[in-house]
Design a protein around this motif. Sequence first.
Motif, PDB file in Angstrom:
ATOM      1  N   GLY A  18     -15.770 -66.806  12.645  1.00 30.82           N
ATOM      2  CA  GLY A  18     -16.090 -67.824  11.530  1.00 30.82           C
ATOM      3  C   GLY A  18     -17.578 -68.948  11.398  1.00 30.82           C
ATOM      4  N   GLU A  19     -17.422 -69.344  12.836  1.00 31.65           N
ATOM      5  CA  GLU A  19     -17.754 -70.699  13.168  1.00 31.65           C
ATOM      6  C   GLU A  19     -19.620 -70.230  13.606  1.00 31.65           C
ATOM      7  N   GLY A  20     -20.324 -69.300  12.714  1.00 30.42           N
ATOM      8  CA  GLY A  20     -21.470 -68.972  12.756  1.00 30.42           C
ATOM      9  C   GLY A  20     -22.009 -69.345  11.441  1.00 30.42           C
ATOM     10  N   GLY A  21     -23.345 -69.760  11.690  1.00 38.24           N
ATOM     11  CA  GLY A  21     -23.985 -69.805  10.422  1.00 38.24           C
ATOM     12  C   GLY A  21     -24.167 -69.132   9.506  1.00 38.24           C
ATOM     13  N   GLY A  22     -24.431 -69.053   8.371  1.00 32.00           N
ATOM     14  CA  GLY A  22     -24.677 -67.997   7.194  1.00 32.00           C
ATOM     15  C   GLY A  22     -23.488 -67.687   6.601  1.00 32.00           C
ATOM     16  N   PHE A  23     -23.877 -65.954   5.932  1.00 32.52           N
ATOM     17  CA  PHE A  23     -23.192 -65.545   4.758  1.00 32.52           C
ATOM     18  C   PHE A  23     -21.652 -65.107   5.817  1.00 32.52           C
ATOM     19  N   ASP A  78     -19.985 -81.203  11.069  1.00 32.83           N
ATOM     20  CA  ASP A  78     -20.975 -80.517  10.014  1.00 32.83           C
ATOM     21  C   ASP A  78     -21.817 -80.038   9.096  1.00 32.83           C
ATOM     22  N   THR A  79     -20.804 -79.010   9.310  1.00 29.90           N
ATOM     23  CA  THR A  79     -21.049 -78.206   8.120  1.00 29.90           C
ATOM     24  C   THR A  79     -19.656 -77.755   7.101  1.00 29.90           C
ATOM     25  N   LEU A  80     -20.537 -76.956   6.198  1.00 26.17           N
ATOM     26  CA  LEU A  80     -19.043 -76.725   5.497  1.00 26.17           C
ATOM     27  C   LEU A  80     -18.955 -75.320   5.338  1.00 26.17           C
ATOM     28  N   PHE A  81     -17.664 -74.388   5.018  1.00 23.08           N
ATOM     29  CA  PHE A  81     -17.373 -73.740   5.133  1.00 23.08           C
ATOM     30  C   PHE A  81     -17.330 -73.106   3.014  1.00 23.08           C
ATOM     31  N   LEU A  82     -18.588 -72.315   2.226  1.00 26.54           N
ATOM     32  CA  LEU A  82     -18.434 -72.441   0.480  1.00 26.54           C
ATOM     33  C   LEU A  82     -18.497 -71.130   0.553  1.00 26.54           C
ATOM     34  N   ASN A  83     -17.706 -71.647  -0.707  1.00 26.58           N
ATOM     35  CA  ASN A  83     -17.499 -70.223  -1.243  1.00 26.58           C
ATOM     36  C   ASN A  83     -16.688 -69.624  -0.941  1.00 26.58           C
ATOM     37  N   ARG A  84     -15.190 -70.046  -0.784  1.00 24.72           N
ATOM     38  CA  ARG A  84     -14.428 -69.039   0.011  1.00 24.72           C
ATOM     39  C   ARG A  84     -13.524 -67.978  -0.931  1.00 24.72           C
ATOM     40  N   PRO A  90     -20.422 -63.973  -1.534  1.00 20.85           N
ATOM     41  CA  PRO A  90     -20.186 -64.467  -0.290  1.00 20.85           C
ATOM     42  C   PRO A  90     -19.652 -65.840  -0.145  1.00 20.85           C
ATOM     43  N   ALA A  91     -18.701 -65.449   1.134  1.00 25.78           N
ATOM     44  CA  ALA A  91     -18.698 -66.915   1.363  1.00 25.78           C
ATOM     45  C   ALA A  91     -19.659 -67.050   2.286  1.00 25.78           C
ATOM     46  N   LEU A  92     -20.000 -69.002   2.909  1.00 27.34           N
ATOM     47  CA  LEU A  92     -20.992 -68.742   4.030  1.00 27.34           C
ATOM     48  C   LEU A  92     -20.926 -70.443   4.168  1.00 27.34           C
ATOM     49  N   ARG A  93     -21.380 -70.121   5.545  1.00 24.73           N
ATOM     50  CA  ARG A  93     -21.574 -72.011   6.471  1.00 24.73           C
ATOM     51  C   ARG A  93     -22.466 -72.289   5.956  1.00 24.73           C
ATOM     52  N   ALA A  94     -22.647 -73.235   5.788  1.00 20.93           N
ATOM     53  CA  ALA A  94     -23.694 -73.688   5.604  1.00 20.93           C
ATOM     54  C   ALA A  94     -24.005 -75.835   6.162  1.00 20.93           C
ATOM     55  N   LEU A  95     -25.352 -76.549   6.286  1.00 20.01           N
ATOM     56  CA  LEU A  95     -25.408 -77.860   7.000  1.00 20.01           C
ATOM     57  C   LEU A  95     -24.496 -78.819   5.363  1.00 20.01           C
TER      58      LEU A  95
END
Length: 316
Positions: free
Chosen positions: A144-149, A224-230, A235-240
């Motif tokens: 889950g620490e990776g970027g993207g969906f 400095d990344t955020l886990f969005l739309n949990r 889908p959820a995603l990790r973004a800057l």
Amino acid sequence: MTNITLKTRITDMLGIEKPIIQAAMGWIARSQLSSAVSNAGGMGIIETSSGELDVIREEILKMRDLTDKPFGVNIAQAFVRDPKILDFIIDQGIKFVTTSAGDPTKYTNQLKAAGLTVFHVVPNLKGALKAVEAGVDGLIVEGGEGGGFKNTDDVSSMVLIPQVCEAVDVPIVAAGGIMDGRSMAAAFALGAEGVLMGTRILSANESPVHQNWKDAIIAADSTDTLFLNRTGPGPALRALRTERSTRILNEGAENIFSEFQDTQAVYFGGNLEAGIALTGQVAGRIKETKSIKQIFDETLAEFGEVTGRLAALSGT
């Protein structure tokens, strides 16, 4: 810098020199970047998640002029609008496909019947077991620490990789948090036989994204990344972390896909507030842009140093 040669089931199956696969980043993983990865000894991947299949067809053709090394294609199932893309991939003589964002039973049999090697991307043990049952040749196990969906119930690489490795016999590619020899050695210690790099390659010299995004990665801390739309929808995603992504975190998004309407402005125009810049936590460890070749050579050299030091500690 002393380089080493690694021989694993991944290098044997894919015919590559270095067991490093490039993430299939939408709009980004095209011939310019993917050929550089293949030419540096890794496995370049052409994306399909952009949904621009006419363009993707051209990018696959361009790869033939840019590299004589192996490369593959990702089939992001949720974004495939034209199933004929499978026939095109097969007809082009592609030998390696990664499948993601969908059911591994959907395309695996057709691809394997055509002689392709198929790896499926999984975010948890349940998905891994389903993919193996579907007949895939290998797995890309993505923390889950990776970027993207992402899966809404994320699991870190440190927990997920050994859990999957203990449960299946197919070769595992570790994804999420990998950017150098130190993290690659950790992934191998957990049971992986190859690694996938996303954010590290995103920030490389050959990456087509705007320098503003690369600079933001270099300036970022691991927080400095955020886990969005949990909680969805979508889908959820990790973004800057930006003003926009912080607002989405705090207020939610009515439709997370609407945040990607101005992707070109973000990715290639450098306006990081125009949408979402998908980025992994490993951005906090990236301090400069480098060529793909330098990244891979340094990764293998450091891998050798780390594993050698660990072997010395155990007296072997």
